[in-house]
Motif scaffolding. Sequence first.
Motif, PDB file in Angstrom:
ATOM      1  N   GLY A 117       6.339   8.762  -5.442  1.00  0.00           N
ATOM      2  CA  GLY A 117       5.463   8.054  -6.455  1.00  0.00           C
ATOM      3  C   GLY A 117       4.530   9.100  -6.988  1.00  0.00           C
ATOM      4  O   GLY A 117       4.179   9.100  -8.440  1.00  0.00           O
ATOM      5  N   HIS A 118       4.163  10.151  -6.428  1.00  0.00           N
ATOM      6  CA  HIS A 118       3.412  11.233  -7.246  1.00  0.00           C
ATOM      7  C   HIS A 118       3.825  12.001  -7.936  1.00  0.00           C
ATOM      8  O   HIS A 118       3.760  12.136  -9.535  1.00  0.00           O
ATOM      9  CB  HIS A 118       2.348  12.126  -6.194  1.00  0.00           C
ATOM     10  CG  HIS A 118       1.407  12.854  -7.105  1.00  0.00           C
ATOM     11  ND1 HIS A 118       0.163  12.288  -7.525  1.00  0.00           N
ATOM     12  CD2 HIS A 118       1.756  14.047  -7.791  1.00  0.00           C
ATOM     13  CE1 HIS A 118      -0.445  13.063  -8.269  1.00  0.00           C
ATOM     14  NE2 HIS A 118       0.545  14.192  -8.565  1.00  0.00           N
ATOM     15  N   PRO A 119       5.314  12.491  -7.722  1.00  0.00           N
ATOM     16  CA  PRO A 119       5.974  13.239  -8.994  1.00  0.00           C
ATOM     17  C   PRO A 119       6.245  12.503  -9.919  1.00  0.00           C
ATOM     18  O   PRO A 119       6.335  12.742 -11.232  1.00  0.00           O
ATOM     19  CB  PRO A 119       7.217  13.648  -8.006  1.00  0.00           C
ATOM     20  CG  PRO A 119       6.741  14.034  -6.625  1.00  0.00           C
ATOM     21  CD  PRO A 119       5.723  12.716  -6.412  1.00  0.00           C
ATOM     22  N   GLY A 167      -0.359  12.513  -0.311  1.00  0.00           N
ATOM     23  CA  GLY A 167      -1.226  11.856   0.629  1.00  0.00           C
ATOM     24  C   GLY A 167      -2.414  11.143  -0.141  1.00  0.00           C
ATOM     25  O   GLY A 167      -3.213  10.144   0.450  1.00  0.00           O
ATOM     26  N   HIS A 168      -2.907  11.712  -1.329  1.00  0.00           N
ATOM     27  CA  HIS A 168      -4.025  11.380  -2.019  1.00  0.00           C
ATOM     28  C   HIS A 168      -4.034   9.769  -2.573  1.00  0.00           C
ATOM     29  O   HIS A 168      -5.007   9.246  -2.612  1.00  0.00           O
ATOM     30  CB  HIS A 168      -4.538  12.172  -3.044  1.00  0.00           C
ATOM     31  CG  HIS A 168      -3.593  12.224  -4.302  1.00  0.00           C
ATOM     32  ND1 HIS A 168      -3.471  13.171  -4.842  1.00  0.00           N
ATOM     33  CD2 HIS A 168      -2.881  11.397  -4.682  1.00  0.00           C
ATOM     34  CE1 HIS A 168      -2.639  13.226  -6.036  1.00  0.00           C
ATOM     35  NE2 HIS A 168      -2.077  11.931  -5.917  1.00  0.00           N
ATOM     36  N   HIS A 169      -2.863   9.412  -2.480  1.00  0.00           N
ATOM     37  CA  HIS A 169      -2.563   7.818  -2.678  1.00  0.00           C
ATOM     38  C   HIS A 169      -2.706   6.970  -1.321  1.00  0.00           C
ATOM     39  O   HIS A 169      -2.831   5.624  -1.464  1.00  0.00           O
ATOM     40  CB  HIS A 169      -1.062   7.476  -2.979  1.00  0.00           C
ATOM     41  CG  HIS A 169      -1.061   8.178  -4.621  1.00  0.00           C
ATOM     42  ND1 HIS A 169      -1.439   7.606  -5.782  1.00  0.00           N
ATOM     43  CD2 HIS A 169      -0.497   9.385  -4.889  1.00  0.00           C
ATOM     44  CE1 HIS A 169      -0.858   8.423  -6.548  1.00  0.00           C
ATOM     45  NE2 HIS A 169      -0.502   9.435  -6.087  1.00  0.00           N
ATOM     46  N   MET A 170      -2.925   7.536  -0.336  1.00  0.00           N
ATOM     47  CA  MET A 170      -2.958   6.878   1.090  1.00  0.00           C
ATOM     48  C   MET A 170      -4.422   6.984   1.674  1.00  0.00           C
ATOM     49  O   MET A 170      -4.092   6.684   2.929  1.00  0.00           O
ATOM     50  CB  MET A 170      -1.906   7.360   1.880  1.00  0.00           C
ATOM     51  CG  MET A 170      -0.599   7.363   1.002  1.00  0.00           C
ATOM     52  SD  MET A 170       0.711   8.232   1.802  1.00  0.00           S
ATOM     53  CE  MET A 170       0.541   7.757   3.545  1.00  0.00           C
TER      54      MET A 170
HETATM   55 CU   LIG Z   1      -0.925  10.995  -6.898  1.00  0.00          CU
END
Ligand SMILES: [Cu+2]
Length: 217
Positions: A117-119, A167-170
Amino acid sequence: MVGELYTLLCLGIELIQGLVLISLFFLYTWVGFLQFLASINFLTTILGMRPGGVTLIRCTMFVLSLRITSFLLICAMPVLAGALTILITDRNFNTRFFDPAGLGDPMLFVHLFWFFGHPEVYILILPGFGIISHVIKVGSGKEDIFGKVGIFYAMKSIGLLGFLVWGHHMFSMGINVDRRSYFRVVTMIIAVPTGVKVFRWIATMVGGRIRNWAAIY
Ligand SMILES: [Cu+2]
């Protein structure tokens, strides 16, 4: 899509039924596979089929940004396809990879999803960065963009760092404090190459003959 998947984990696997969801999963896996193949095509074309005399750095910024986007897609897409495939077997074939009832780990799915998701965020914006670089160069009447090599390497480092910050999405899901600070710091480091790009865009415009184009505004 994330909402659907998280709800699936929260509410229990039986609650969401029907062909809609499973077609959605298969569709994403299939589209991911196609994007993977398309990216290999882009990458091999950009790296191996340039006309003589055109070194990599002489390509336009849009082509260079597509090179990095393709790399991100090739690395990120298989992870999403794998996670969705495991989710399908959990829903329909009685496996328990993500289900605590069978000693599975629901957090594993979230990790896998956000590792893609982040990439994906950068997959969406990097071609845009390429277009911006190109439009600013032409719209300022300059021969070339200021510090092109630097912008290319800034995009490259954004691409690489994009794989280390998922990890910043969690943060709200109970990730421990050491990992939280790691993800926070690496996320902030991405501001550096982003700053490099923005200031080089501004430096390109300085002293140029800026055209009266909508794209420039
Ligand atoms: Cu992100």
